[in-house]
Design an enzyme around this catalytic site. Structure first.
Site, PDB file in Angstrom:
ATOM      1  N   ILE A  19       0.770  -1.021  -0.058  1.00 22.75           N
ATOM      2  CA  ILE A  19      -0.117   0.160  -0.124  1.00 22.75           C
ATOM      3  C   ILE A  19       0.844   1.277   0.058  1.00 22.75           C
ATOM      4  O   ILE A  19       1.900   1.290   0.626  1.00 22.75           O
ATOM      5  CB  ILE A  19      -1.162  -0.082   1.121  1.00 22.75           C
ATOM      6  CG1 ILE A  19      -2.057   1.077   0.914  1.00 22.75           C
ATOM      7  CG2 ILE A  19      -0.279  -0.043   2.578  1.00 22.75           C
ATOM      8  CD1 ILE A  19      -3.197   0.681   2.110  1.00 22.75           C
ATOM      9  N   CYS A  20       0.447   2.394  -0.521  1.00 24.30           N
ATOM     10  CA  CYS A  20       0.931   3.540  -0.744  1.00 24.30           C
ATOM     11  C   CYS A  20      -0.154   4.704  -0.593  1.00 24.30           C
ATOM     12  O   CYS A  20      -1.229   4.124  -0.028  1.00 24.30           O
ATOM     13  CB  CYS A  20       1.817   3.891  -2.001  1.00 24.30           C
ATOM     14  SG  CYS A  20       1.012   4.069  -3.293  1.00 24.30           S
ATOM     15  N   ARG A  21      -0.034   5.793  -1.148  1.00 25.73           N
ATOM     16  CA  ARG A  21      -0.963   6.667  -0.740  1.00 25.73           C
ATOM     17  C   ARG A  21      -2.179   6.521  -1.836  1.00 25.73           C
ATOM     18  O   ARG A  21      -3.260   6.447  -1.520  1.00 25.73           O
ATOM     19  CB  ARG A  21      -0.299   8.232  -1.082  1.00 25.73           C
ATOM     20  CG  ARG A  21      -1.475   9.313  -0.891  1.00 25.73           C
ATOM     21  CD  ARG A  21      -0.934  10.649  -1.008  1.00 25.73           C
ATOM     22  NE  ARG A  21      -0.275  11.059  -2.310  1.00 25.73           N
ATOM     23  CZ  ARG A  21      -0.544  11.267  -3.473  1.00 25.73           C
ATOM     24  NH1 ARG A  21      -1.812  11.530  -3.669  1.00 25.73           N
ATOM     25  NH2 ARG A  21       0.317  11.488  -4.270  1.00 25.73           N
ATOM     26  N   MET A  28      -3.822   4.216   0.559  1.00 21.48           N
ATOM     27  CA  MET A  28      -4.359   4.450   1.827  1.00 21.48           C
ATOM     28  C   MET A  28      -5.628   5.697   1.914  1.00 21.48           C
ATOM     29  O   MET A  28      -6.239   5.784   2.791  1.00 21.48           O
ATOM     30  CB  MET A  28      -3.247   5.392   2.674  1.00 21.48           C
ATOM     31  CG  MET A  28      -1.989   4.387   3.105  1.00 21.48           C
ATOM     32  SD  MET A  28      -2.940   3.534   4.735  1.00 21.48           S
ATOM     33  CE  MET A  28      -3.273   4.652   5.920  1.00 21.48           C
TER      34      MET A  28
END
Length: 111
Positions: free
Chosen positions: A61-63, A90
């Site tokens: 996961i990232c932004r 996120m």
């Protein structure tokens, strides 16, 4: 950008047994992350790949899903087969009402 080459999972499809790997930068992580996630900034991955499990499902996961898709592709090229990109990152995590905590344990925010 990566299309069907990178397997994905939605926030709602994640379960507690999945190893959640957050590849955002230190300031993003400190501001707010998923409880129980493991932090490994994207640029540190090549030197720290041994920290990523190979024997269980890994969700990256990232932004918003771009960096994490790159990490999933990289891991797949290096032998990981149980790895998926968290679509929407996120941003979708927070929008789904999932908890976000800061480094201080207080409610966090997504940068």
């Amino acid at each position: 950008m990566f299309g069907s080459q990178v397997p994905t999972v939605t926030v709602n499809e994640l379960d507690d047994a999945t190893y959640l790997l957050d590849v955002r930068e230190d300031d993003e992580w400190a501001a707010g992350h998923a409880p129980g996630a493991h932090h490994l900034p994207m640029m540190e991955l090549p030197a720290r790949m041994a920290e990523v499990p190979t024997d269980r499902d890994v969700a990256v996961i990232c932004r918003s899903g771009g960096r994490s898709a790159q990490v999933v592709a990289y891991l797949m090229r290096n032998g990981w087969d149980q790895v998926r990109n968290v679509s929407g990152g996120m941003g979708d995590w927070a929008a789904a009402g999932r908890p976000v905590v800061g480094d201080d344990g207080q409610p966090g925010r997504v940068l």
